[in-house]
Motif scaffolding. Structure first.
Motif, PDB file in Angstrom:
ATOM      1  N   LEU A 277       3.507  10.238  -7.051  1.00  0.00           N
ATOM      2  CA  LEU A 277       4.524  10.737  -7.972  1.00  0.00           C
ATOM      3  C   LEU A 277       3.982  10.926  -9.382  1.00  0.00           C
ATOM      4  O   LEU A 277       4.454  11.789 -10.130  1.00  0.00           O
ATOM      5  CB  LEU A 277       5.727   9.804  -7.980  1.00  0.00           C
ATOM      6  N   THR A 278       3.020  10.120  -9.785  1.00  0.00           N
ATOM      7  CA  THR A 278       2.472  10.267 -11.136  1.00  0.00           C
ATOM      8  C   THR A 278       1.382  11.327 -11.203  1.00  0.00           C
ATOM      9  O   THR A 278       1.326  12.104 -12.156  1.00  0.00           O
ATOM     10  CB  THR A 278       1.914   8.928 -11.657  1.00  0.00           C
ATOM     11  N   VAL A 279       0.523  11.400 -10.211  1.00  0.00           N
ATOM     12  CA  VAL A 279      -0.591  12.351 -10.239  1.00  0.00           C
ATOM     13  C   VAL A 279      -0.157  13.718  -9.715  1.00  0.00           C
ATOM     14  O   VAL A 279      -0.646  14.743 -10.185  1.00  0.00           O
ATOM     15  CB  VAL A 279      -1.784  11.805  -9.420  1.00  0.00           C
ATOM     16  N   ARG A 280       0.757  13.750  -8.785  1.00  0.00           N
ATOM     17  CA  ARG A 280       1.267  14.968  -8.145  1.00  0.00           C
ATOM     18  C   ARG A 280       0.116  15.841  -7.652  1.00  0.00           C
ATOM     19  O   ARG A 280      -0.123  16.937  -8.182  1.00  0.00           O
ATOM     20  CB  ARG A 280       2.182  15.730  -9.080  1.00  0.00           C
ATOM     21  N   PRO A 281      -0.612  15.380  -6.634  1.00  0.00           N
ATOM     22  CA  PRO A 281      -1.783  16.129  -6.155  1.00  0.00           C
ATOM     23  C   PRO A 281      -1.431  17.437  -5.472  1.00  0.00           C
ATOM     24  O   PRO A 281      -2.305  18.269  -5.252  1.00  0.00           O
ATOM     25  CB  PRO A 281      -2.443  15.161  -5.165  1.00  0.00           C
TER      26      PRO A 281
ATOM     27  N   ALA B  65       0.835  -1.207   0.000  1.00  0.00           N
ATOM     28  CA  ALA B  65       0.000   0.000   0.000  1.00  0.00           C
ATOM     29  C   ALA B  65       0.866   1.252   0.000  1.00  0.00           C
ATOM     30  O   ALA B  65       0.549   2.232  -0.691  1.00  0.00           O
ATOM     31  CB  ALA B  65      -0.932  -0.005   1.210  1.00  0.00           C
ATOM     32  N   ALA B  66       1.959   1.236   0.740  1.00  0.00           N
ATOM     33  CA  ALA B  66       2.849   2.405   0.771  1.00  0.00           C
ATOM     34  C   ALA B  66       3.494   2.622  -0.594  1.00  0.00           C
ATOM     35  O   ALA B  66       3.597   3.754  -1.074  1.00  0.00           O
ATOM     36  CB  ALA B  66       3.916   2.219   1.848  1.00  0.00           C
ATOM     37  N   VAL B  67       3.916   1.545  -1.244  1.00  0.00           N
ATOM     38  CA  VAL B  67       4.519   1.670  -2.577  1.00  0.00           C
ATOM     39  C   VAL B  67       3.484   2.161  -3.581  1.00  0.00           C
ATOM     40  O   VAL B  67       3.764   3.043  -4.397  1.00  0.00           O
ATOM     41  CB  VAL B  67       5.142   0.325  -3.017  1.00  0.00           C
ATOM     42  N   ALA B  68       2.265   1.604  -3.520  1.00  0.00           N
ATOM     43  CA  ALA B  68       1.213   2.030  -4.446  1.00  0.00           C
ATOM     44  C   ALA B  68       0.876   3.508  -4.236  1.00  0.00           C
ATOM     45  O   ALA B  68       0.703   4.255  -5.214  1.00  0.00           O
ATOM     46  CB  ALA B  68      -0.036   1.172  -4.245  1.00  0.00           C
ATOM     47  N   PHE B  69       0.800   3.938  -2.989  1.00  0.00           N
ATOM     48  CA  PHE B  69       0.514   5.352  -2.722  1.00  0.00           C
ATOM     49  C   PHE B  69       1.639   6.241  -3.231  1.00  0.00           C
ATOM     50  O   PHE B  69       1.384   7.297  -3.818  1.00  0.00           O
ATOM     51  CB  PHE B  69       0.305   5.581  -1.219  1.00  0.00           C
ATOM     52  N   THR B  70       2.881   5.814  -3.038  1.00  0.00           N
ATOM     53  CA  THR B  70       4.017   6.613  -3.496  1.00  0.00           C
ATOM     54  C   THR B  70       4.023   6.738  -5.015  1.00  0.00           C
ATOM     55  O   THR B  70       4.221   7.829  -5.563  1.00  0.00           O
ATOM     56  CB  THR B  70       5.331   5.978  -3.009  1.00  0.00           C
TER      57      THR B  70
END
Length: 85
Positions: A63-67, A54-59
């Motif tokens: 990084l891709t969406v840059r909210p 979950a931490a890797v998926a969130f990271t």
């Protein structure tokens, strides 16, 4: 039953000989205890694996969406001062 009677009953119970333990009980307890420890260890490892995934998926998502970046404006600002050209 008052306190003195309860204490007398408790003394009688404690003075009796301990019950006889079945001969195979110790082996069963060791087997079940080992199984419980293995299950707990497996569950703990699975929990850590899910947490890390979950931490890797969130990271990766962050990084891709840059909210944290402000989205680009959808309307253009009014152009002023260009008529003189």
């Amino acid at each position: 039953m008052n306190r003195a009677e309860r204490e007398a009953v408790a003394r009688r119970i404690m003075e009796q000989s301990p019950p006889v333990v079945p001969p195979g009980l110790y082996a069963d307890v060791l087997r079940r205890g080992g199984r419980m420890l293995r299950r707990r260890t497996a569950a703990r490892r699975l929990m850590w694996l899910v947490l890390c995934a979950a931490a890797v998926a969130f990271t990766v998502w962050a990084l891709t969406v840059r909210p944290w970046v402000e989205p680009p404006s959808e309307t253009t600002p009014p152009l002023t001062g260009w008529e003189g050209w």
